[in-house]
Design a protein around this motif. Structure first.
Motif, PDB file in Angstrom:
ATOM      1  N   TYR A 168     -10.097   9.905   4.599  1.00 29.81           N
ATOM      2  CA  TYR A 168      -8.634   9.896   4.647  1.00 29.81           C
ATOM      3  C   TYR A 168      -8.008   9.835   3.255  1.00 29.81           C
ATOM      4  O   TYR A 168      -6.874   9.400   3.093  1.00 29.81           O
ATOM      5  CB  TYR A 168      -8.157   8.746   5.533  1.00 29.81           C
ATOM      6  N   GLN A 169      -8.773  10.243   2.256  1.00 29.35           N
ATOM      7  CA  GLN A 169      -8.309  10.415   0.884  1.00 29.35           C
ATOM      8  C   GLN A 169      -8.034   9.070   0.206  1.00 29.35           C
ATOM      9  O   GLN A 169      -8.803   8.124   0.383  1.00 29.35           O
ATOM     10  CB  GLN A 169      -7.116  11.376   0.854  1.00 29.35           C
ATOM     11  N   THR A 170      -6.977   8.957  -0.574  1.00 35.05           N
ATOM     12  CA  THR A 170      -6.750   7.747  -1.361  1.00 35.05           C
ATOM     13  C   THR A 170      -5.306   7.282  -1.239  1.00 35.05           C
ATOM     14  O   THR A 170      -4.422   8.023  -0.796  1.00 35.05           O
ATOM     15  CB  THR A 170      -7.059   7.982  -2.852  1.00 35.05           C
ATOM     16  N   ALA A 171      -5.088   6.042  -1.654  1.00 36.55           N
ATOM     17  CA  ALA A 171      -3.751   5.461  -1.756  1.00 36.55           C
ATOM     18  C   ALA A 171      -3.760   4.554  -2.982  1.00 36.55           C
ATOM     19  O   ALA A 171      -4.798   4.367  -3.627  1.00 36.55           O
ATOM     20  CB  ALA A 171      -3.403   4.675  -0.495  1.00 36.55           C
ATOM     21  N   THR A 172      -2.622   4.008  -3.328  1.00 37.31           N
ATOM     22  CA  THR A 172      -2.553   3.026  -4.405  1.00 37.31           C
ATOM     23  C   THR A 172      -2.031   1.714  -3.841  1.00 37.31           C
ATOM     24  O   THR A 172      -1.447   1.668  -2.754  1.00 37.31           O
ATOM     25  CB  THR A 172      -1.639   3.501  -5.547  1.00 37.31           C
ATOM     26  N   PHE A 173      -2.261   0.631  -4.589  1.00 40.07           N
ATOM     27  CA  PHE A 173      -1.783  -0.663  -4.118  1.00 40.07           C
ATOM     28  C   PHE A 173      -1.285  -1.500  -5.286  1.00 40.07           C
ATOM     29  O   PHE A 173      -1.692  -1.328  -6.439  1.00 40.07           O
ATOM     30  CB  PHE A 173      -2.888  -1.419  -3.373  1.00 40.07           C
TER      31      PHE A 173
ATOM     32  N   VAL B 298       0.854  -1.186   0.000  1.00 44.27           N
ATOM     33  CA  VAL B 298       0.000   0.000   0.000  1.00 44.27           C
ATOM     34  C   VAL B 298       0.891   1.238   0.000  1.00 44.27           C
ATOM     35  O   VAL B 298       1.718   1.421   0.898  1.00 44.27           O
ATOM     36  CB  VAL B 298      -0.927   0.015   1.232  1.00 44.27           C
ATOM     37  N   GLN B 299       0.718   2.069  -1.013  1.00 46.62           N
ATOM     38  CA  GLN B 299       1.505   3.293  -1.136  1.00 46.62           C
ATOM     39  C   GLN B 299       0.660   4.480  -0.686  1.00 46.62           C
ATOM     40  O   GLN B 299      -0.254   4.919  -1.371  1.00 46.62           O
ATOM     41  CB  GLN B 299       1.957   3.501  -2.584  1.00 46.62           C
ATOM     42  N   TYR B 300       0.952   4.977   0.522  1.00 50.13           N
ATOM     43  CA  TYR B 300       0.320   6.204   0.991  1.00 50.13           C
ATOM     44  C   TYR B 300       1.102   7.399   0.442  1.00 50.13           C
ATOM     45  O   TYR B 300       2.078   7.239  -0.290  1.00 50.13           O
ATOM     46  CB  TYR B 300       0.276   6.229   2.518  1.00 50.13           C
ATOM     47  N   ALA B 301       0.691   8.601   0.809  1.00 50.45           N
ATOM     48  CA  ALA B 301       1.327   9.798   0.254  1.00 50.45           C
ATOM     49  C   ALA B 301       2.822   9.832   0.545  1.00 50.45           C
ATOM     50  O   ALA B 301       3.620  10.208  -0.324  1.00 50.45           O
ATOM     51  CB  ALA B 301       0.650  11.054   0.804  1.00 50.45           C
ATOM     52  N   THR B 302       3.221   9.428   1.755  1.00 47.83           N
ATOM     53  CA  THR B 302       4.637   9.535   2.120  1.00 47.83           C
ATOM     54  C   THR B 302       5.173   8.282   2.801  1.00 47.83           C
ATOM     55  O   THR B 302       6.211   8.338   3.458  1.00 47.83           O
ATOM     56  CB  THR B 302       4.860  10.744   3.060  1.00 47.83           C
ATOM     57  N   SER B 303       4.476   7.161   2.675  1.00 45.42           N
ATOM     58  CA  SER B 303       4.975   5.934   3.294  1.00 45.42           C
ATOM     59  C   SER B 303       4.392   4.723   2.574  1.00 45.42           C
ATOM     60  O   SER B 303       3.444   4.832   1.793  1.00 45.42           O
ATOM     61  CB  SER B 303       4.614   5.876   4.787  1.00 45.42           C
ATOM     62  N   VAL B 304       4.981   3.564   2.870  1.00 44.75           N
ATOM     63  CA  VAL B 304       4.535   2.302   2.283  1.00 44.75           C
ATOM     64  C   VAL B 304       4.225   1.329   3.418  1.00 44.75           C
ATOM     65  O   VAL B 304       4.976   1.238   4.389  1.00 44.75           O
ATOM     66  CB  VAL B 304       5.612   1.697   1.359  1.00 44.75           C
TER      67      VAL B 304
END
Length: 494
Positions: free
Chosen positions: A465-470, A388-394
């Motif tokens: 809490y907005q979005t992330a990518t995976f 899971v790739q958050y804005a500033t962390s994985v």
């Protein structure tokens, strides 16, 4: 102004939700803020004068204005922990050595906003009954936090909490953020030590302001914990403009024509209701909430989705994304669909726009709803390592999934929880949903992606809490099954 920076404004049929702006500030509030902007004042002197003025208006012993209801809750909690001692104040949230470092919260009062209490570093003690509260109270108990409007059918009403807490001298903080202000205050009369309100809801004051009413000594310590004083409340700065604007909102509250406002809201709902009369299967009803919380009438428009070929959720999504954008409530179930309109923040003329938009979408010709699913071209059964790739962390998550035709179910392991997950596969598109819950908080994980074979990629919608990518990789199957011998007794060697 919003469009000049690329933001499309929203017609508000939902009420005073902060995420779309809360309430519209009254003219008196804007005038007070503009007047305050042209002068300077010493903040402690201003706080004392405003505190007395709020007391005079509301009948409470004292008043305080903070940068929102949550900030007021945080600062009252700090005051209960420090007792006004600045040596303790500058140590918060490190409560090592503090004699008061626990806050009791009834289980039915847990909510996302009690983060304002937890931010202070206190230990939360949850209770569900009067007996549990009596047992939980000890010399370390700093405060009891509760949310008003929820406890009428609970064994721990505010009155019952006050009966238990008062002999021990433990203050009770009543969170009434979205309620109408009552004078004299019903919660203070019922035993609360301090009651807090949002400025950006029923009071129609500054969105970034709130008030606390109640015990003068406790609110004096609360002001010490507030900006501009350096310490844990300095980050909750409130300007002189918001302070005087909030005071103006409270002053206006006692002179506003509340019955006239209610009638104007009903007239707006009548305009919308009349416009949809005669549409096949459409019915309307108006109801009003009981109690003081989010007090406004609400229009519900219902129809048969098998006849009009659209659901309430689809209407709400269409309105949210296409101009003129409209925030509207929705609901589907038991063979019916609906949208609902709360009129308290509709501006003049908005009701006409809303009425025409609802009429247009419900009378539009469209194909019947198709619930058939496209055949699944993927089988996602198995264990997946999910990055899971958050804005500033994985973060590394894991799915363990099983699939039956289009339908998927299984287990989702997050950073801190193991939860159920379920969803659907259509073609090579995968949609999965899980929800991480803990007392006071809730995070949805809505995975939408595609892939082939043992790889999936996509986006995660995280609600507020907005979005992330995976990206997900299926792990190879474990070792094959084999015969297992069960011993007939204890081992003879280890």
């Amino acid at each position: 102004m919003y469009q000049a920076i690329g933001v499309e404004p929203i017609i508000n049929c939902r009420g005073t939700f902060t995420i779309i702006g809360g309430s519209v500030e009254r003219p008196e509030v804007l005038q007070a803020m503009e007047a305050a902007a042209g002068y300077f004042a010493q903040y402690d002197e201003m706080a004392a004068a405003v505190g007395q003025r709020l007391a005079d208006i509301t009948g409470a012993e004292w008043g305080l204005i903070a940068s929102g209801c949550a900030a007021a809750i945080k600062h009252v909690t700090i005051a209960c922990v420090t007792g006004g001692n600045p040596e303790k104040l500058i140590r918060v949230p490190d409560l090592t050595g503090f004699d008061k470092n626990q806050v009791i919260i009834p289980g039915y009062c847990r909510n996302a906003y009690d983060h304002a209490v937890r931010n202070v570093g206190v230990e939360i003690v949850m209770v569900d009954t009067a007996e549990e509260m009596e047992q939980a109270i000890n010399p370390r108990t700093a405060m009891i936090y509760m949310v008003t409007g929820r406890g009428e059918d609970q064994p721990l009403s505010l009155q019952e909490m006050a009966r238990i807490a008062k002999p021990h001298g433990i203050p009770i903080l009543a969170d009434s953020a979205a309620e109408n202000l009552t004078i004299p205050n019903v919660h203070l009369e019922a035993g609360a030590t301090v009651v807090t309100y949002s400025g950006g809801k029923a009071l129609c004051g500054p969105q970034c302001a709130g008030i606390a009413l109640g015990d003068k000594a406790l609110l004096t310590s609360t002001w010490q914990a507030s900006s501009p004083h350096h310490g844990p409340g300095r980050d909750d700065k409130i300007g002189k403009e918001e302070i005087l604007g909030m005071l103006a909102a409270v002053e206006a509250w006692v002179t506003r024509d509340h019955e006239g406002e209610w009638q104007s809201w009903l007239e707006k709902l009548e305009t919308i209701s009349k416009r949809v009369e005669g549409i096949d299967t459409v019915t309307t009803s108006v109801d009003a909430p009981e109690g003081l919380n989010n007090r406004a009438p609400r229009l519900t428009i219902r129809w048969d989705p098998s006849v009009l070929h659209i659901t309430g959720d689809q209407v709400a999504e269409d309105f949210a994304r296409k101009p003129p954008r409209i925030a509207i409530g929705s609901g589907d179930g038991d063979g019916s669909a609906s949208v609902n309109v709360t009129p308290s923040q509709l501006q003049p003329g908005n009701e006409q726009v809303v009425a025409e938009r609802i009429h247009a979408i419900l009378t539009e010709k469209r194909e019947p709803l198709n619930d058939d699913l496209a055949a699944a071209r993927l089988d996602v059964s198995g264990t997946w390592e999910v990055q899971v790739q958050y804005a500033t962390s994985v973060s590394q998550h894991r799915w363990t999934l099983s699939q039956d035709g289009n339908w998927v179910s299984g287990i989702h392991e997050t950073d801190y929880a193991t939860i159920q997950i379920a969803g659907v596969v259509e073609g090579n598109q995968v949609k999965l949903e899980s929800h991480m819950r803990r007392p006071g908080n809730w995070i949805p994980f809505l995975f939408g992606g595609s892939g082939t074979g043992d790889s999936l990629t996509g986006t995660i919608h995280l609600g507020e809490y907005q979005t992330a990518t995976f990206s997900a990789q299926r792990t190879p199957a474990g070792r094959k099954g084999r015969r297992v011998t069960i011993p007939g007794g204890p081992p003879l060697a280890t």
